[in-house]
Scaffold this motif. Structure first.
Motif, PDB file in Angstrom:
ATOM      1  N   TYR A   1       0.906  -1.192  -0.071  1.00  0.00           N
ATOM      2  CA  TYR A   1      -0.076   0.101   0.048  1.00  0.00           C
ATOM      3  C   TYR A   1       0.875   1.201   0.034  1.00  0.00           C
ATOM      4  N   ALA A   2       1.070   1.935  -1.087  1.00  0.00           N
ATOM      5  CA  ALA A   2       2.136   3.009  -1.256  1.00  0.00           C
ATOM      6  C   ALA A   2       1.407   4.098  -1.123  1.00  0.00           C
ATOM      7  N   THR A   3       1.977   4.602   0.196  1.00  0.00           N
ATOM      8  CA  THR A   3       1.248   6.010   0.782  1.00  0.00           C
ATOM      9  C   THR A   3       2.114   7.046   1.039  1.00  0.00           C
ATOM     10  N   GLY A   4       3.687   6.835   0.518  1.00  0.00           N
ATOM     11  CA  GLY A   4       4.806   7.830   0.754  1.00  0.00           C
ATOM     12  C   GLY A   4       4.322   9.354   0.583  1.00  0.00           C
ATOM     13  N   TRP A   5       4.216   9.437  -0.636  1.00  0.00           N
ATOM     14  CA  TRP A   5       3.862  10.706  -1.075  1.00  0.00           C
ATOM     15  C   TRP A   5       2.610  11.577  -0.483  1.00  0.00           C
ATOM     16  N   ARG A   6       1.597  10.599  -0.255  1.00  0.00           N
ATOM     17  CA  ARG A   6       0.329  11.123   0.611  1.00  0.00           C
ATOM     18  C   ARG A   6       0.803  11.357   2.079  1.00  0.00           C
ATOM     19  N   ASP A   7       1.502  10.490   2.667  1.00  0.00           N
ATOM     20  CA  ASP A   7       2.100  10.706   4.082  1.00  0.00           C
ATOM     21  C   ASP A   7       2.738  11.979   4.050  1.00  0.00           C
ATOM     22  N   GLU A   8       3.863  12.152   3.327  1.00  0.00           N
ATOM     23  CA  GLU A   8       4.593  13.443   3.326  1.00  0.00           C
ATOM     24  C   GLU A   8       4.002  14.611   3.094  1.00  0.00           C
ATOM     25  N   SER A   9       3.006  14.625   2.291  1.00  0.00           N
ATOM     26  CA  SER A   9       2.080  15.542   1.910  1.00  0.00           C
ATOM     27  C   SER A   9       1.243  16.154   3.206  1.00  0.00           C
ATOM     28  N   ALA A  10       0.821  15.041   3.811  1.00  0.00           N
ATOM     29  CA  ALA A  10       0.059  15.071   5.081  1.00  0.00           C
ATOM     30  C   ALA A  10       0.848  15.998   6.151  1.00  0.00           C
ATOM     31  N   GLY A  11       2.343  15.528   6.325  1.00  0.00           N
ATOM     32  CA  GLY A  11       3.015  16.030   7.061  1.00  0.00           C
ATOM     33  C   GLY A  11       3.329  17.519   6.911  1.00  0.00           C
ATOM     34  N   LEU A  12       3.170  17.912   5.710  1.00  0.00           N
ATOM     35  CA  LEU A  12       3.487  19.437   5.442  1.00  0.00           C
ATOM     36  C   LEU A  12       2.102  20.238   5.741  1.00  0.00           C
ATOM     37  N   LEU A  13       1.264  19.470   5.528  1.00  0.00           N
ATOM     38  CA  LEU A  13      -0.462  20.085   5.758  1.00  0.00           C
ATOM     39  C   LEU A  13      -0.348  20.325   7.487  1.00  0.00           C
ATOM     40  N   GLY A  14       0.022  19.169   7.956  1.00  0.00           N
ATOM     41  CA  GLY A  14      -0.166  19.216   9.623  1.00  0.00           C
ATOM     42  C   GLY A  14       0.917  20.282  10.079  1.00  0.00           C
ATOM     43  N   HIS A  15       1.884  20.362   9.302  1.00  0.00           N
ATOM     44  CA  HIS A  15       3.037  21.594   9.947  1.00  0.00           C
ATOM     45  C   HIS A  15       2.483  22.894   9.661  1.00  0.00           C
ATOM     46  N   ALA A  16       1.723  23.224   8.878  1.00  0.00           N
ATOM     47  CA  ALA A  16       1.026  24.585   8.314  1.00  0.00           C
ATOM     48  C   ALA A  16      -0.060  24.734   9.628  1.00  0.00           C
ATOM     49  N   LEU A  17      -0.852  23.637   9.600  1.00  0.00           N
ATOM     50  CA  LEU A  17      -1.810  23.746  10.609  1.00  0.00           C
ATOM     51  C   LEU A  17      -1.326  24.156  12.027  1.00  0.00           C
ATOM     52  N   ALA A  18      -0.204  23.549  12.178  1.00  0.00           N
ATOM     53  CA  ALA A  18       0.388  23.691  13.736  1.00  0.00           C
ATOM     54  C   ALA A  18       0.822  25.066  13.896  1.00  0.00           C
ATOM     55  N   GLY A  19       1.148  25.604  12.846  1.00  0.00           N
ATOM     56  CA  GLY A  19       1.705  27.213  12.809  1.00  0.00           C
ATOM     57  C   GLY A  19       0.529  28.042  12.736  1.00  0.00           C
ATOM     58  N   GLU A  20      -0.626  27.578  12.303  1.00  0.00           N
ATOM     59  CA  GLU A  20      -1.864  28.430  12.253  1.00  0.00           C
ATOM     60  C   GLU A  20      -2.206  29.241  13.653  1.00  0.00           C
ATOM     61  N   ARG A  21      -2.224  30.592  13.411  1.00  0.00           N
ATOM     62  CA  ARG A  21      -2.490  31.250  14.701  1.00  0.00           C
ATOM     63  C   ARG A  21      -4.034  31.566  14.927  1.00  0.00           C
ATOM     64  N   ALA A  22      -4.835  31.339  13.759  1.00  0.00           N
ATOM     65  CA  ALA A  22      -6.240  31.962  13.819  1.00  0.00           C
ATOM     66  C   ALA A  22      -7.068  31.040  14.894  1.00  0.00           C
ATOM     67  N   ALA A  23      -7.947  31.816  15.462  1.00  0.00           N
ATOM     68  CA  ALA A  23      -8.691  30.956  16.351  1.00  0.00           C
ATOM     69  C   ALA A  23      -9.708  29.723  15.973  1.00  0.00           C
ATOM     70  N   THR A  24     -10.052  30.017  14.753  1.00  0.00           N
ATOM     71  CA  THR A  24     -11.068  29.032  14.024  1.00  0.00           C
ATOM     72  C   THR A  24     -10.445  28.708  12.826  1.00  0.00           C
ATOM     73  N   VAL A  25     -10.341  27.481  12.485  1.00  0.00           N
ATOM     74  CA  VAL A  25      -9.761  26.907  11.332  1.00  0.00           C
ATOM     75  C   VAL A  25     -10.667  25.891  10.689  1.00  0.00           C
ATOM     76  N   LEU A  26     -10.879  25.657   9.380  1.00  0.00           N
ATOM     77  CA  LEU A  26     -11.252  24.699   8.474  1.00  0.00           C
ATOM     78  C   LEU A  26     -10.426  24.302   7.547  1.00  0.00           C
ATOM     79  N   VAL A  27     -10.444  22.850   7.267  1.00  0.00           N
ATOM     80  CA  VAL A  27      -9.959  22.194   6.418  1.00  0.00           C
ATOM     81  C   VAL A  27     -10.619  21.464   5.585  1.00  0.00           C
ATOM     82  N   LEU A  28     -10.673  21.727   4.152  1.00  0.00           N
ATOM     83  CA  LEU A  28     -11.757  21.113   3.170  1.00  0.00           C
ATOM     84  C   LEU A  28     -10.950  20.446   2.320  1.00  0.00           C
ATOM     85  N   GLY A  29     -11.047  18.986   2.189  1.00  0.00           N
ATOM     86  CA  GLY A  29     -10.119  18.598   1.101  1.00  0.00           C
ATOM     87  C   GLY A  29     -10.197  17.219   0.829  1.00  0.00           C
ATOM     88  N   ASP A  30      -9.696  16.495  -0.503  1.00  0.00           N
ATOM     89  CA  ASP A  30      -9.429  15.139  -0.629  1.00  0.00           C
ATOM     90  C   ASP A  30      -8.109  14.825   0.003  1.00  0.00           C
TER      91      ASP A  30
END
Length: 313
Positions: A215-244
């Motif tokens: 089950y090849a998820t390497g690129w997906r997992d790396e991309s999820a890590g980058l998105l997670g990093h961006a969310l961790a640095g998000e300072r807004a009080a209210t956040v939505l994530v919409l996506g595939d």
């Protein structure tokens, strides 16, 4: 003979015990070769099919052991997924302040105007799209723009809103092995009547089952890590994530994202594949707000079903 009766169904019982353990503790199982656990977690609710199969075996074998194991696993399954089961009880719908729609429209879809009309049916405040193309984008701008005049696109993802958008920018979720020009992340601040909402639109890489890799998820997992990093640095009080996100909420590969935001567990709302939906890989997730309800919209001709959700601030 008596001993033989007592041991009937032991194999079935053992298999069911493993199923029950996976339902309860899949996240505790270490990574296995071929990324097997990510695949199991993607289709975790479907492990419940082991119960009717086990009951058939128990009846054929006249095995009390197998029958008991089936009852135990059934109870475990209900306990794990009880929030997603229909209650059929009349009650007051959960209060909400905002409706959003998320959809991978498919870059092969030939009817963008029809797709847009389906997406507008639940009267959403915000619409997020993935797999936009140069040929489909004008139609979406025309149809969605009639009710959602504020919009932004970055690469193949887009956001349409009834409310003004500011701070529009690209979110870098591109895996290192992917060439430049691969833009599938967007952030914008939506100025709703209930306050500012930092809204992310994302399309993570697809996953594949390959003989050499499993089950090849390497690129997906790396991309999820980058998105997670961006969310961790998000300072807004209210956040939505919409996506595939090309994975379910239970898939450990999405842990960097799911540790920052959460969605509704109240419905299965399977969105993929559209013909026979087996998993919800299209998500509406939040922080500083609650996703109260999630459901799917009719088939649009994409390989994904649109997902709609209600948000309470």
């Amino acid at each position: 003979m008596e001993a033989n009766r007592r041991t009937r169904g032991l194999v079935t019982g053992a298999v069911l015990a493993v199923v029950g353990g996976l339902l309860l503790f899949s996240s505790s199982v270490p990574r296995l070769p071929g990324n097997v656990m990510s695949l199991v977690e993607t289709f975790l609710p479907w492990l419940g099919l082991a119960v009717p199969v086990g009951l058939i075996v128990a009846a054929v074998r006249r095995s009390a052991v197998a029958a008991t194991a089936c009852l135990v696993v059934a109870a475990v399954w209900v306990g794990v997924f009880r929030a997603a089961l229909p209650t059929w009880a009349s009650g007051t719908p959960a209060a909400y302040d905002m409706t959003v729609v998320q959809h991978n429209v498919s870059d092969e879809n030939t009817s963008p105007s029809r797709v847009a009309k389906i997406l507008l049916a639940p009267d959403p405040d915000v619409v997020a799209l993935q797999e936009l193309t140069e040929s489909s984008l004008p139609a979406f701008r025309i149809v969605l723009g009639r009710t959602h005049p504020h919009h932004a696109t970055v690469g193949t993802v887009g956001l349409w809103s009834k409310y003004p958008l500011t701070e529009i920018g690209r979110v870098d979720i591109r895996p290192r092995a992917v060439g430049s020009g691969w833009d599938r992340g967007l952030r914008a601040v939506v100025h709703t009547p209930h306050g500012e909402v930092a809204t992310y639109v994302a399309h993570l890489p697809s996953v594949r089952v390959r003989p050499a890799e499993g089950y090849a998820t390497g690129w997906r997992d790396e991309s999820a890590g980058l998105l997670g990093h961006a969310l961790a640095g998000e300072r807004a009080a209210t956040v939505l994530v919409l996506g595939d996100l090309n994975g379910t909420a239970d898939d450990r590969g999405l842990d960097p994202v799911m540790s920052q935001v959460r969605g509704s567990r109240g419905e299965f709302a399977f969105s993929w594949p559209a013909g026979v939906p087996l998993a919800r890989i299209d998500h509406v997730l939040s922080r500083g707000a609650e996703v109260t309800t999630t459901w799917t919209l009719p088939d649009t001709g994409s390989d994904h079903l649109p997902v709609a959700a209600r948000i309470r601030f």
